[in-house]
Design a protein around this motif. Structure first.
Motif, PDB file in Angstrom:
ATOM      1  N   TRP A   1     -20.130   1.003 -47.955  1.00 54.55           N
ATOM      2  CA  TRP A   1     -18.810   0.870 -48.558  1.00 54.55           C
ATOM      3  C   TRP A   1     -18.053   2.200 -48.516  1.00 54.55           C
ATOM      4  CZ3 TRP A   1     -16.771  -3.714 -50.058  1.00 54.55           C
ATOM      5  CH2 TRP A   1     -17.655  -4.785 -50.267  1.00 54.55           C
ATOM      6  N   MET A   2     -18.780   3.300 -48.625  1.00 58.84           N
ATOM      7  CA  MET A   2     -18.164   4.614 -48.760  1.00 58.84           C
ATOM      8  C   MET A   2     -17.879   5.302 -47.432  1.00 58.84           C
ATOM      9  SD  MET A   2     -20.680   5.894 -51.839  1.00 58.84           S
ATOM     10  CE  MET A   2     -19.863   7.447 -52.121  1.00 58.84           C
ATOM     11  N   LYS A   3     -18.757   5.065 -46.431  1.00 55.20           N
ATOM     12  CA  LYS A   3     -18.700   5.843 -45.196  1.00 55.20           C
ATOM     13  C   LYS A   3     -17.353   5.749 -44.474  1.00 55.20           C
ATOM     14  CE  LYS A   3     -20.966   8.356 -42.074  1.00 55.20           C
ATOM     15  NZ  LYS A   3     -20.053   8.403 -40.928  1.00 55.20           N
ATOM     16  N   PRO A   4     -16.755   4.559 -44.294  1.00 60.58           N
ATOM     17  CA  PRO A   4     -15.463   4.513 -43.585  1.00 60.58           C
ATOM     18  C   PRO A   4     -14.371   5.306 -44.294  1.00 60.58           C
ATOM     19  CG  PRO A   4     -16.461   2.336 -43.657  1.00 60.58           C
ATOM     20  CD  PRO A   4     -17.253   3.198 -44.586  1.00 60.58           C
ATOM     21  N   SER A   5     -14.320   5.215 -45.620  1.00 54.27           N
ATOM     22  CA  SER A   5     -13.308   5.962 -46.370  1.00 54.27           C
ATOM     23  C   SER A   5     -13.573   7.461 -46.302  1.00 54.27           C
ATOM     24  CB  SER A   5     -13.266   5.496 -47.827  1.00 54.27           C
ATOM     25  OG  SER A   5     -12.880   4.137 -47.918  1.00 54.27           O
ATOM     26  N   TYR A   6     -14.847   7.848 -46.366  1.00 55.69           N
ATOM     27  CA  TYR A   6     -15.199   9.259 -46.234  1.00 55.69           C
ATOM     28  C   TYR A   6     -14.749   9.801 -44.881  1.00 55.69           C
ATOM     29  CZ  TYR A   6     -18.105  13.298 -45.099  1.00 55.69           C
ATOM     30  OH  TYR A   6     -18.526  14.538 -44.676  1.00 55.69           O
ATOM     31  N   ASP A   7     -15.079   9.093 -43.796  1.00 53.18           N
ATOM     32  CA  ASP A   7     -14.704   9.551 -42.456  1.00 53.18           C
ATOM     33  C   ASP A   7     -13.191   9.682 -42.329  1.00 53.18           C
ATOM     34  OD1 ASP A   7     -17.352   9.639 -41.685  1.00 53.18           O
ATOM     35  OD2 ASP A   7     -17.321   7.671 -40.720  1.00 53.18           O
ATOM     36  N   ALA A   8     -12.456   8.691 -42.838  1.00 51.57           N
ATOM     37  CA  ALA A   8     -10.996   8.726 -42.736  1.00 51.57           C
ATOM     38  C   ALA A   8     -10.409   9.861 -43.563  1.00 51.57           C
ATOM     39  CB  ALA A   8     -10.417   7.386 -43.185  1.00 51.57           C
ATOM     40  N   ALA A   9     -10.970  10.087 -44.755  1.00 50.79           N
ATOM     41  CA  ALA A   9     -10.458  11.156 -45.622  1.00 50.79           C
ATOM     42  C   ALA A   9     -10.685  12.525 -45.000  1.00 50.79           C
ATOM     43  CB  ALA A   9     -11.122  11.076 -46.996  1.00 50.79           C
TER      44      ALA A   9
ATOM     45  N   ALA B   1     -16.572  14.550 -61.494  1.00 46.91           N
ATOM     46  CA  ALA B   1     -16.864  13.137 -61.248  1.00 46.91           C
ATOM     47  C   ALA B   1     -17.527  12.925 -59.890  1.00 46.91           C
ATOM     48  CB  ALA B   1     -15.574  12.321 -61.333  1.00 46.91           C
ATOM     49  N   ALA B   2     -17.367  13.892 -58.967  1.00 46.03           N
ATOM     50  CA  ALA B   2     -17.976  13.766 -57.637  1.00 46.03           C
ATOM     51  C   ALA B   2     -19.499  13.746 -57.706  1.00 46.03           C
ATOM     52  CB  ALA B   2     -17.516  14.914 -56.745  1.00 46.03           C
ATOM     53  N   GLN B   3     -20.062  14.161 -58.831  1.00 48.78           N
ATOM     54  CA  GLN B   3     -21.522  14.171 -58.982  1.00 48.78           C
ATOM     55  C   GLN B   3     -22.025  12.937 -59.720  1.00 48.78           C
ATOM     56  OE1 GLN B   3     -23.154  18.324 -59.653  1.00 48.78           O
ATOM     57  NE2 GLN B   3     -21.070  18.603 -60.415  1.00 48.78           N
ATOM     58  N   ASP B   4     -21.148  11.956 -59.921  1.00 46.05           N
ATOM     59  CA  ASP B   4     -21.527  10.754 -60.661  1.00 46.05           C
ATOM     60  C   ASP B   4     -22.638  10.004 -59.912  1.00 46.05           C
ATOM     61  OD1 ASP B   4     -20.057   8.954 -63.002  1.00 46.05           O
ATOM     62  OD2 ASP B   4     -21.176   7.750 -61.557  1.00 46.05           O
ATOM     63  N   PRO B   5     -23.589   9.419 -60.626  1.00 52.89           N
ATOM     64  CA  PRO B   5     -24.679   8.706 -59.957  1.00 52.89           C
ATOM     65  C   PRO B   5     -24.265   7.391 -59.314  1.00 52.89           C
ATOM     66  CG  PRO B   5     -24.861   8.494 -62.348  1.00 52.89           C
ATOM     67  CD  PRO B   5     -23.789   9.498 -62.086  1.00 52.89           C
ATOM     68  N   HIS B   6     -23.108   6.859 -59.684  1.00 52.49           N
ATOM     69  CA  HIS B   6     -22.726   5.551 -59.146  1.00 52.49           C
ATOM     70  C   HIS B   6     -21.766   5.687 -57.966  1.00 52.49           C
ATOM     71  CE1 HIS B   6     -21.584   1.317 -58.918  1.00 52.49           C
ATOM     72  NE2 HIS B   6     -22.641   1.073 -59.672  1.00 52.49           N
ATOM     73  N   GLY B   7     -22.036   4.914 -56.924  1.00 56.68           N
ATOM     74  CA  GLY B   7     -21.239   4.990 -55.708  1.00 56.68           C
ATOM     75  C   GLY B   7     -19.777   4.643 -55.898  1.00 56.68           C
TER      76      GLY B   7
ATOM     77  N   GLN C   1     -11.967 -21.427 -55.234  1.00 58.79           N
ATOM     78  CA  GLN C   1     -12.516 -20.647 -56.347  1.00 58.79           C
ATOM     79  C   GLN C   1     -13.804 -19.984 -55.896  1.00 58.79           C
ATOM     80  OE1 GLN C   1     -12.923 -22.780 -60.037  1.00 58.79           O
ATOM     81  NE2 GLN C   1     -14.393 -21.324 -60.889  1.00 58.79           N
ATOM     82  N   HIS C   2     -13.857 -18.645 -56.024  1.00 66.02           N
ATOM     83  CA  HIS C   2     -15.015 -17.868 -55.613  1.00 66.02           C
ATOM     84  C   HIS C   2     -15.486 -16.998 -56.779  1.00 66.02           C
ATOM     85  CE1 HIS C   2     -14.727 -18.512 -51.145  1.00 66.02           C
ATOM     86  NE2 HIS C   2     -13.502 -18.844 -51.508  1.00 66.02           N
ATOM     87  N   ALA C   3     -16.783 -16.925 -56.965  1.00 66.26           N
ATOM     88  CA  ALA C   3     -17.352 -15.977 -57.924  1.00 66.26           C
ATOM     89  C   ALA C   3     -17.347 -14.593 -57.303  1.00 66.26           C
ATOM     90  CB  ALA C   3     -18.773 -16.382 -58.286  1.00 66.26           C
ATOM     91  N   VAL C   4     -17.049 -13.578 -58.101  1.00 68.39           N
ATOM     92  CA  VAL C   4     -17.048 -12.189 -57.639  1.00 68.39           C
ATOM     93  C   VAL C   4     -18.001 -11.399 -58.518  1.00 68.39           C
ATOM     94  CG1 VAL C   4     -15.666 -10.130 -57.226  1.00 68.39           C
ATOM     95  CG2 VAL C   4     -14.654 -12.379 -56.859  1.00 68.39           C
ATOM     96  N   GLN C   5     -18.910 -10.653 -57.880  1.00 69.49           N
ATOM     97  CA  GLN C   5     -19.915  -9.899 -58.632  1.00 69.49           C
ATOM     98  C   GLN C   5     -20.025  -8.483 -58.083  1.00 69.49           C
ATOM     99  OE1 GLN C   5     -23.412 -12.249 -57.952  1.00 69.49           O
ATOM    100  NE2 GLN C   5     -22.838 -13.858 -59.396  1.00 69.49           N
ATOM    101  N   ASP C   6     -20.430  -7.556 -58.949  1.00 65.45           N
ATOM    102  CA  ASP C   6     -20.713  -6.196 -58.493  1.00 65.45           C
ATOM    103  C   ASP C   6     -21.856  -6.223 -57.492  1.00 65.45           C
ATOM    104  OD1 ASP C   6     -18.840  -4.719 -60.085  1.00 65.45           O
ATOM    105  OD2 ASP C   6     -20.116  -5.090 -61.829  1.00 65.45           O
ATOM    106  N   ASP C   7     -21.761  -5.354 -56.500  1.00 66.31           N
ATOM    107  CA  ASP C   7     -22.822  -5.228 -55.503  1.00 66.31           C
ATOM    108  C   ASP C   7     -22.922  -3.761 -55.111  1.00 66.31           C
ATOM    109  OD1 ASP C   7     -24.812  -5.886 -53.694  1.00 66.31           O
ATOM    110  OD2 ASP C   7     -23.400  -6.317 -52.076  1.00 66.31           O
ATOM    111  N   GLY C   8     -23.592  -2.962 -55.944  1.00 69.87           N
ATOM    112  CA  GLY C   8     -23.653  -1.532 -55.695  1.00 69.87           C
ATOM    113  C   GLY C   8     -22.275  -0.917 -55.806  1.00 69.87           C
TER     114      GLY C   8
END
Length: 483
Positions: free
Chosen positions: A319-327, A280-286, A85-92
């Motif tokens: 979190w975003m950079k690998p997906s950005y590079d691949a896309a 939505a690309a201008q949203d403030p949240h990552g 059992q693991h707790a899961v929390q938002d992290d940015g």
């Protein structure tokens, strides 16, 4: 592979054979044939990694304590037999996790927990594929010891809290089903959405629109109720842009990210989908912008690249950079560059060095040493896979090491003063050539802080000839007598 969605539609998965539990969404982008989607970091802390895992479920039940709601549960079927059992929390943009407890730990060596799910009354059920044999490498699929008859179903309750009164689902009125969407239990809402998908859309949708209009905007769960309504529409292939736009302007970033996911999978139903993604690309949240990048990777290059670059202009975190590079690589028509695995360092020279390098390649092969003993040689102690680093079994008697590699090992052992029950067998690798075995043993004897003499192919060949009569795994006590 086991996967589950959290309350906001984010997907998490376990890799079943490997000890990793990850957030899946960053990997759900379009990639060119032959390329691999990037993987997000594992959320399991090193001391609690186990393999092979099976079954995954989020805690979502008023029958269980308030402080564990949203925790994630997953089984392990070999070595550690039970439920983590693991707790899961938002992290940015992403998530973080920490170990909570072993919810379940079994002493019966034949327990194989394989699935788990919360029932309508809030209790937790799990299935035990009770079997003496489980490995497909160690035992034939037709081995007569495989149990095709027995199995068990367990129910876990929290006696100090009342069970949940099951919400009516099958045969319930549309009004009742829509009110179910406000229930705290994910499984109640999930079963309700499935029931609504089977109803006539011409009856459901007018009632759904009325239900949305009557929601209390001051309710803390208001935006989540709207997300549930959006999923009902999506399930009926009738997603409406008005609701999507409302959610894109929600105060809670979870709701905005869920709206982007809906746009992504319903482009053929939304005439203005590209503009919605661009906004939505201008949203403030990552997390919202990452969802946009993933969605835009499936568009044509002239449509997708401007949207992705607009999202990137607001910043890219880890979190975003690998997906950005691949896309960007995919939409630009080029393959991603595959990071080269650096040659391991060694002071060995000549033929010994060549054996060492061959051994490093053998060690990293799928289903070979790295699977249990891990890239760092530290093993997975929580799952009873011992370390190779500074292990007396590795740096000690050479003949003994060759024997256990050729024929396998089963039984309790001690490594660096720590007792391992030995319920998980060391697989026999007699199918490898003398040179391959010499190489991998030379590698492990001179890696992970170890320093010992190389092993030669001639030494392996000699042990192979002298142990032809060995048909089963070695017992550790017998091997310790090796001179």
């Amino acid at each position: 592979l086991g996967n589950r969605l959290d309350n906001w539609g984010q997907i998490f998965f376990i890799e079943t054979s490997d000890p990793n539990m990850r957030w899946m969404d960053p990997s759900t982008l379009a990639v060119r044939y032959g390329d691999f989607a990037p993987l997000s970091p594992s959320l399991v802390e090193n001391s609690q990694r186990v393999r092979p895992t099976s079954g995954l479920e989020f805690v979502s039940s008023r029958h269980f304590p308030d402080n564990v709601q949203g925790d994630i549960l997953f089984h392990n079927t070999i070595g550690f037999l039970g439920t983590k059992q693991h707790a899961v929390q938002d992290d940015g943009t992403g998530f973080k996790s920490f170990f909570r407890q072993d919810l379940l730990k079994c002493r019966d060596g034949n327990v194989r927990p394989v699935d788990l799910e919360f029932a309508p009354d809030g209790s937790l059920y799990f299935l035990d594929w009770h079997n003496v044999l489980v490995g497909h490498m160690q035992h034939s699929a037709r081995d007569p010891l495989r149990d095709h008859v027995h199995g068990r179903v367990y129910r876990i309750t929290y006696p100090s809290r009342p069970l949940v009164t099951p919400a009516p689902v099958a045969g319930a009125s549309i009004a009742q089903l829509l009110n179910n969407l406000k229930e705290p239990e994910y499984r109640t809402r999930y079963r309700t959405r499935r029931e609504l998908r089977g109803r006539n859309p011409e009856s459901v949708l007018p009632a759904l629109r009325l239900w949305i209009g009557n929601l209390d905007a001051s309710d803390p769960g208001y935006e989540h109720h709207l997300v549930e309504a959006m999923w009902v529409m999506w399930g009926m292939n009738r997603l409406e842009e008005t609701l999507v736009r409302q959610l894109l302007a929600a105060g809670d970033f979870h709701a905005r990210a869920a709206a982007v996911q809906a746009i992504r999978y319903n482009r053929h139903r939304l005439s203005n989908h590209n503009q919605l993604l661009s906004d939505a690309a201008q949203d403030p949240h990552g997390r919202v912008r990452l969802s946009v990048i993933l969605a835009a990777s499936w568009l044509s290059p002239d449509q997708g690249i401007p949207i992705i670059e607009k999202a990137a202009a607001h910043g890219l975190d880890d979190w975003m950079k690998p997906s950005y590079d691949a896309a960007i690589a995919q939409l630009s028509g080029r393959h991603q560059s595959t990071p080269e695995v650096a040659a391991p360092q060694t002071t060995l020279t000549g033929k010994d060095r060549q054996l060492f390098l061959l051994g490093a390649e053998v060690y990293r092969r799928e289903g070979h040493c790295i699977t249990c003993h891990q890239p760092d040689g530290l093993g997975l102690p929580a799952a009873q896979f011992p370390p190779l680093a500074e292990s007396e079994w590795v740096t000690g008697n050479e003949k003994r090491l060759i024997q256990l590699t050729l024929h396998g090992l089963l039984g309790p052992i001690q490594v660096k003063g720590v007792d391992y029950p030995g319920l998980v067998p060391m697989t026999a690798f007699k199918g490898l050539s003398d040179e391959e075995i010499a190489g991998v043993l030379t590698f492990v004897r001179n890696s992970f802080g170890n320093s010992a003499s190389p092993v030669t192919p001639d030494a392996v060949a000699a042990v192979r000839r002298s142990t032809l009569s060995q048909k089963t795994f070695y017992n550790p006590d017998d091997l310790m007598k090796t001179e």
